[in-house]
Design a protein around this motif. Structure first.
Motif, short mmCIF file in Angstrom:
data_model
loop_
_atom_site.label_atom_id
_atom_site.label_comp_id
_atom_site.label_asym_id
_atom_site.label_seq_id
_atom_site.Cartn_x
_atom_site.Cartn_y
_atom_site.Cartn_z
N GLU A 141 0.87 -1.24 -0.03
CA GLU A 141 -0.12 0.08 -0.14
C GLU A 141 0.78 1.26 -0.05
N ARG A 200 -10.00 7.44 -2.22
CA ARG A 200 -10.20 5.79 -1.59
C ARG A 200 -10.88 5.01 -2.56
N GLU A 201 -12.03 5.56 -3.20
CA GLU A 201 -12.82 5.31 -4.30
C GLU A 201 -11.85 4.67 -5.43
N PHE A 205 -8.62 4.54 -5.34
CA PHE A 205 -7.48 3.50 -4.81
C PHE A 205 -8.25 2.02 -5.13
N GLU A 206 -9.18 2.13 -4.49
CA GLU A 206 -10.02 0.41 -4.49
C GLU A 206 -10.27 0.22 -5.85
N LYS A 207 -10.64 0.89 -6.55
CA LYS A 207 -10.81 0.52 -8.01
C LYS A 207 -9.56 0.01 -8.73
N ILE A 236 -6.70 -1.05 -7.34
CA ILE A 236 -6.19 -2.18 -6.61
C ILE A 236 -7.00 -3.64 -6.60
N SER A 237 -8.55 -3.41 -7.03
CA SER A 237 -9.19 -4.32 -7.29
C SER A 237 -9.02 -4.89 -8.72
N SER A 267 -6.08 -6.59 -3.69
CA SER A 267 -6.60 -6.07 -2.73
C SER A 267 -6.05 -6.77 -1.19
N ASP A 268 -5.66 -7.94 -1.44
CA ASP A 268 -5.46 -8.86 -0.28
C ASP A 268 -4.00 -8.59 -0.14
N LEU A 321 -2.28 -5.71 0.49
CA LEU A 321 -1.67 -4.32 0.95
C LEU A 321 -0.79 -4.28 2.14
#
Length: 226
Positions: free
Chosen positions: A103, A119-120, A122-124, A126-127, A132-133, A135
């Motif tokens: 991360e 964050r939205e 960022f999540e997009k 890494i997804s 995502s798992d 970090l």
């Protein structure tokens, strides 16, 4: 919308009998959202072109515009800031900081500007890249393909105008190479990211929607595949 434009870009090293013309009056236009591969043999000038487009180097003559900015007018400090904010760079070697988590490695460009991530988005990112798992992991705990995914995420986090990938699969086996190309295509489609990929591998180049061939410092072909 045109995101990148080169006009008569040349790069010459040395002088007299030692002069080497790495690029010879290159004209190039790339529009937002394109996925372009630049292919050529070693010494063809493709890596020199990438360094100039990324503001790492300056042309001997000619003009380069990226997202409306004339790169020739930037001093060294301005070029470094522009590169961090507007140009995503992915290399064959991942250049991750071994003591930082995944991360923190991804967020380095924002941290340098003391900015908080969206964050939205960022999540997009890494997804989309399937990390995502991971970090809290350190780079050494990931495979080569996993480390390259982190490098791609880091290059995307600032939402750059253009993503420059220099032989991004060069250190990977066939399976991981395919996965990384799939990730780049996903970034292009889902995040509308403009990508220029440098490669000597025709099979990798054919994954792009447009293939430009460079030889002896000249563009000898520019083919749109779809």
């Amino acid at each position: 919308m045109e995101i990148l434009k080169c006009e008569k870009v040349s790069k010459i090293y040395g002088s007299g009998s030692n002069q080497v013309i790495a690029l010879n009056e290159i004209d190039l236009s790339v529009h937002k959202g394109e996925f372009v591969a630049i292919i050529g043999a070693s010494g063809s000038g493709k890596s020199t072109l990438l360094h100039i487009l990324g503001s790492v180097d300056k042309p001997t003559s000619g003009k380069v515009m990226v997202d409306g900015t004339d790169l020739s007018k930037l001093n060294q400090t301005q070029a470094a800031i522009f590169r961090r904010r507007k140009v995503g760079l992915i290399y064959q070697f991942y250049n991750l900081i071994p003591t930082l988590t995944v991360e923190k490695n991804i967020l380095i460009p924002l941290a340098l500007d003391k900015k908080k991530p969206n964050r939205e988005y960022f999540e997009k990112v890494i997804s989309s890249l399937g990390i995502s798992d991971k970090l809290e992991a350190l780079p050494s705990q990931l495979s080569g393909g996993g480390q390259q995914r982190v490098a791609i995420a880091r290059s995307l986090i600032y939402r750059p105008a253009i993503l420059l990938a220099d032989e991004p699969t060069g250190n990977l086996d066939q399976k991981n190479s395919k996965e990384i190309m799939d990730m780049l295509k996903l970034s292009n489609h889902n995040l509308e990211q403009t990508i220029l990929l440098i490669t000597h591998d025709e099979k990798i180049a054919l994954e792009a929607e447009r293939v430009i061939t460079v030889e002896d410092g000249h563009i000898i072909s520019d083919e749109r595949r779809r």
